[in-house]
Design an enzyme around this catalytic site. Structure first.
Site, PDB file in Angstrom:
ATOM      1  CG  HIS A   1      -2.063  -0.946   1.131  1.00 24.12           C
ATOM      2  ND1 HIS A   1      -1.939  -2.267   1.541  1.00 24.12           N
ATOM      3  CD2 HIS A   1      -3.333  -0.812   0.683  1.00 24.12           C
ATOM      4  CE1 HIS A   1      -3.093  -2.891   1.351  1.00 24.12           C
ATOM      5  NE2 HIS A   1      -3.953  -2.026   0.832  1.00 24.12           N
TER       6      HIS A   1
ATOM      7  CE  LYS B   1      -3.881  -0.625   4.598  1.00 27.67           C
ATOM      8  NZ  LYS B   1      -5.145  -0.020   5.098  1.00 27.67           N
TER       9      LYS B   1
END
Length: 237
Positions: free
Chosen positions: A148, A152
């Protein structure tokens, strides 16, 4: 012509709430937003859609299904509203406490609902493939690698944990690895390995709209279901 499903968006100021608002306006969305709810609102109506503050939740107009992408502190109120009005709930709010998860399970005896950490229809299929592979590949190593963007914070991702749970329930022992790099929206690789061979199941998201599209897809199907808790994969057709 099919009557559009009436949607209440709970958590409309967030990224998912805004995507739901935008995509629901498309002619083929199958949905109409009757109201939105956010922690605070500046205007009472925007583009013809009534806006309600979280403190005004009880005053929202009638709806067929509430789509909730808010925060854990706002979850109890929207669940209570759906129970009081006997309306369906679609929720992607993560970080729920054990007590909130228990309340969700109890509510499924009275209303139709779907809770998921990921509303991508492709991830729903990946979930089923992982479960099937784990059943058939007993004793193989199972590794889940998720990637990600750098902003995140949670790791492993909620989707990775959900995939790992599917594998574990089928007898595998999943191991996790997390990558945070650049602006990656989301990639999940589930790998099964034995001596001399390896199977890789992977899903890559290149556009965040897939999650809002998935939530709208689920909303159109779950609202007419009898009381129960439905997985995204059960509502693909």
């Amino acid at each position: 012509m099919k009557t559009p499903v009436r949607i209440l968006i709970h958590g409309s100021s967030g990224r998912m709430g805004q995507a739901l608002l935008r995509l629901s306006k498309q002619p083929d969305s199958g949905c109409v937003v009757v109201a939105t709810v956010a922690r605070r609102v500046a205007l009472c109506v925007i583009d013809g859609v009534p806006q309600f503050a979280a403190s005004e939740l009880a005053s929202v107009p009638d709806f067929d299904v509430a789509i909730d992408f808010s925060l854990p502190e706002g979850f109890d109120a929207i669940l209570a509203l759906c129970l009081a009005r006997k309306r369906a709930l679609v929720s992607g709010t993560t970080g729920l406490s054990p007590a909130q998860q228990a309340a969700l399970a109890a509510a499924s005896t009275q209303i139709a609902l779907t809770w998921a950490s990921n509303f991508s229809l492709g991830v729903a299929v990946l979930h089923d493939l992982v479960e099937r592979a784990a059943v058939l590949l007993q004793g193989w190593d199972c590794d889940i690698v998720e990637s990600h963007h750098t902003r995140k914070q949670d790791a492993p991702s909620g989707t990775a944990l959900t995939l790992g749970s599917a594998a574990a329930q089928a007898g595998a022992q999943p191991h996790y690895a997390s990558i945070r790099a650049g602006d990656i929206i989301g990639e999940h690789l589930v790998q099964f390995t034995a001596a001399g061979e390896r199977i890789e199941l992977v899903h890559r998201a290149s556009n965040r709209d897939i999650f809002a599209h998935g939530a709208l897809h689920v909303a159109q199907r779950v609202y007419a279901k009898p009381a129960g808790r439905y997985r995204v994969g059960e509502l693909l057709g």
